[in-house]
Every structure is written in C-alpha cells, then in structure tokens.
Design a protein around this motif. Structure first.
Motif, short mmCIF file in Angstrom:
data_model
loop_
_atom_site.label_atom_id
_atom_site.label_comp_id
_atom_site.label_asym_id
_atom_site.label_seq_id
_atom_site.Cartn_x
_atom_site.Cartn_y
_atom_site.Cartn_z
N UNK A 243 2.63 13.41 4.03
CA UNK A 243 4.04 13.22 3.65
C UNK A 243 4.89 12.61 4.95
N UNK A 244 5.42 13.44 6.08
CA UNK A 244 6.00 13.03 7.05
C UNK A 244 5.67 12.07 8.54
N UNK A 245 4.29 11.77 7.92
CA UNK A 245 3.83 10.24 9.00
C UNK A 245 4.72 9.61 8.40
N UNK A 246 4.75 9.35 6.63
CA UNK A 246 5.51 8.23 6.17
C UNK A 246 6.88 8.24 6.41
N UNK A 247 7.26 9.19 6.21
CA UNK A 247 8.67 10.09 6.60
C UNK A 247 9.22 9.10 7.88
N UNK A 248 8.65 9.97 9.11
CA UNK A 248 8.62 9.63 9.94
C UNK A 248 9.04 7.55 10.51
N UNK A 249 7.67 6.80 9.80
CA UNK A 249 7.71 5.66 9.77
C UNK A 249 9.24 5.20 9.37
N UNK A 250 9.31 6.03 7.86
CA UNK A 250 10.39 5.10 7.04
C UNK A 250 11.42 5.47 7.50
N UNK A 251 12.15 7.02 8.45
CA UNK A 251 13.33 6.49 9.56
C UNK A 251 13.13 5.65 10.41
N UNK A 252 11.72 5.10 11.19
CA UNK A 252 12.12 4.44 12.51
C UNK A 252 12.16 2.92 11.53
N UNK A 253 12.04 2.25 10.21
CA UNK A 253 12.91 0.85 10.32
C UNK A 253 13.97 0.90 9.51
N UNK A 254 14.11 2.13 8.85
CA UNK A 254 15.37 2.08 9.07
C UNK A 254 16.65 2.15 9.64
N UNK A 255 16.60 3.28 10.98
CA UNK A 255 16.74 2.79 12.25
C UNK A 255 17.16 1.49 12.92
N UNK A 256 15.42 0.71 12.91
CA UNK A 256 15.89 -0.51 13.03
C UNK A 256 16.28 -1.99 12.56
N UNK A 257 16.40 -1.56 11.43
CA UNK A 257 17.50 -1.99 10.24
C UNK A 257 18.93 -2.13 10.46
N UNK A 258 19.08 -0.72 10.69
CA UNK A 258 20.76 -0.41 11.60
C UNK A 258 21.08 -1.04 12.54
N UNK A 259 20.02 -1.16 13.55
CA UNK A 259 20.28 -1.60 14.73
C UNK A 259 20.11 -2.71 14.61
N UNK B 125 17.90 -6.60 10.09
CA UNK B 125 17.29 -7.46 9.44
C UNK B 125 16.95 -7.05 8.39
N UNK B 126 16.58 -7.71 7.08
CA UNK B 126 16.68 -7.24 5.44
C UNK B 126 14.42 -6.76 5.88
N UNK B 127 14.00 -7.23 6.36
CA UNK B 127 12.22 -7.02 6.51
C UNK B 127 12.03 -5.40 7.04
N UNK B 128 13.21 -4.86 7.67
CA UNK B 128 13.48 -3.60 8.18
C UNK B 128 13.35 -2.57 7.01
N UNK B 129 14.93 -2.95 6.06
CA UNK B 129 14.53 -2.36 5.47
C UNK B 129 14.01 -2.20 3.78
N UNK B 130 13.68 -3.37 3.69
CA UNK B 130 12.42 -3.69 2.83
C UNK B 130 11.05 -2.63 2.76
N UNK B 131 10.76 -3.03 4.21
CA UNK B 131 9.36 -1.51 4.85
C UNK B 131 9.63 -0.14 4.29
N UNK B 132 11.29 -0.04 4.90
CA UNK B 132 11.93 1.40 5.58
C UNK B 132 12.10 1.93 3.27
N UNK B 133 12.43 0.98 2.35
CA UNK B 133 12.17 1.12 1.48
C UNK B 133 11.15 1.87 0.63
N UNK B 134 9.81 -0.01 0.72
CA UNK B 134 9.06 0.91 0.61
C UNK B 134 8.15 2.24 0.36
#
Length: 259
Positions: A162-178, A181-190
């Motif tokens: 699970x941790x690799x999945x969570x870490x990549x989820x965090x990455x796309x969430x931070x990318x969205x905050x920066x 772009x909606x694509x980043x938060x969609x990937x983060x949510x998935x």
C-alpha cells in the motif's frame, strides 16, 4: 522538441538509478539474511501468504474459509482486504508458475515496495523544484534502514504493497495543489481508492488529511486544497460502497469520513 526529449531521457535515467539502488539495497540485505527464509511466513505474514498461494493455485478464494478460522469461518471478501493477495497471486498464476512461490513472494515485496523511492523523488522534486535535492531524497529513502528492513523480502505485509500507492497518491495530490489541474486530482483520487482497497490503515492516513481540511476551512481558506479534499472524500465515499470489507466495516460513517 529535442530539449523535451533530453529532459525525459534524463528523468528516466534518474528514476532508473534510484529504483536500481533501492532494489539492490534490499536484495543485498535479503542475501545476507537467507537464514530467515525458513521462518518468514509467520503470524500476519503467514495469513497473507496463505491467501496469496490459494489465489495463485485456484484463481479465487472461498467465500468462507474454515481452515483459517474455525468453527465460525473467515469471510474472505468481507473481513479483510484481499487486493494485494489477488494482485500478487495473479502475477504468479499468469506469468511465473514455473518459479518457486516462496522466492516469488520475497522478490515481489522487494520489487514492488522499491517503487516508493521513485515516489519520494517525485514528491521532493515537486516541493523543492530542485533535481539534486529530489535525487538525494529518493536515494536516502532507497537505502535508509527503516525502509529497507521492512521490505527486504522476509516481511509480507499489506503496508509493503500500500505505501507505494499512497506515496504516488500524495505526489499527484501535491501536483494538483501546485497546478490546479483536474487530471492530477483524478489520478490522486483513483490511487486513494486503490490504497483503501489495499490496506485498512489507509483510513488513518486519510484522517490526517481530514483534520488538516478542517483546519483549512477554519483558518486558511485554501480553495484549491478544499476542492482537492472534496475529490478525495468523494473517492472514499465511492470506495465505502463498492469495496466489500469497507462497506461491511461501515467506513462510510468512520471518523475520517464524518469529519
């Protein structure tokens, strides 16, 4: 065009170096601790190993398993997440039936968990906007003993998956905050849904985000974060209805969801 291509090639090389070092560090510890091989599948590790091997052999699980819990039986689809077991079991079943199953589990843990180092690099790159700082962040995680000791192949736990999945989820969430772009938060949510399906402790990770969301509403009023958190909350709501063990565990009315 050539500049973009050079950047992509450079990025691929950096990721390849970090990942190779992460894998090599874990294999080195694995080889130096081969005496543990006879006792790796004990306690919780044995529980996951048992179900993964059943899936690798039969392609599915019994709805109620009386061998793992007697006399009432263990409800495999409602009592526990089996995503990791299905993922690893089917990789072995489809591609690696010729291999020794125990050694497969050892190297599955090493290879998959090492992906976390790549996510750490990407998170650091997004935060610091500095490739050197990001590179050393990824290398530090790749070889740090706390990370290596839990992922050297002799510990088969859901956190390794699970941790690799969570870490990549965090990455796309931070990318969205920066970027916003909606694509980043969609990937983060998935990825968040996959993390929830993989490990029951993901809900406690979500609780920390929910607490910050509460503070954000009260003090900071960061609209981008609020929108991002809304996506994650909706993803969690969807997961609580679609994923059987979350549905039966009433995740929908758990603390992080209610908060």
């Amino acid at each position: 065009m050539s500049i973009k291509l050079n950047k992509l090639v450079g990025m691929a090389l950096i990721l390849a170096v970090i990942y190779s070092i992460a894998v090599a560090a874990r294999i080195d510890v694995y080889k130096s601790n081969r005496l543990l091989a006879g006792s790796i599948f004990t306690q919780e590790c044995a529980f996951h190993y048992y179900f993964t091997k059943l899936i690798a052999k039969n392609g599915t699980l019994l709805a109620v398993d009386f061998r793992i819990q007697f006399p009432e039986g263990f409800k495999t689809d409602k009592s526990e997440s089996m995503f990791m077991e299905y993922f690893a079991g089917y990789i072995y079943r489809i591609f690696l039936k010729f291999a020794d199953f125990d050694r497969f589990i050892n190297f599955f843990v090493i290879i998959f968990s090492s992906l976390s180092a790549l996510a750490v690099f990407l998170i650091a790159k997004e935060l610091f906007k500095n490739n050197i700082a990001a590179f050393f962040s990824g290398i530090f995680y790749a070889v740090s003993w706390p990370a290596v000791a839990r992922t050297m192949g002799f510990v088969y736990l859901k956190e390794n998956f699970a941790l690799p999945i969570i870490f990549f989820q965090i990455y796309f969430f931070i990318k969205y905050l920066k970027s916003g772009k909606k694509l980043n938060i969609i990937i983060s949510s998935l990825l968040f849904i996959l993390a929830l399906a993989s490990w029951h402790f993901t809900r406690f990770y979500f609780l920390t985000i929910a607490l910050y969301a509460f503070l954000n509403i009260a003090f900071f009023e960061d609209r981008v974060f609020s929108k991002g958190f809304t996506f994650l909350a909706l993803a969690g709501m969807l997961a609580s209805f679609v994923i059987s063990f979350l549905r039966d565990g009433a995740f929908f009315i758990s603390y992080p969801m209610c908060l």
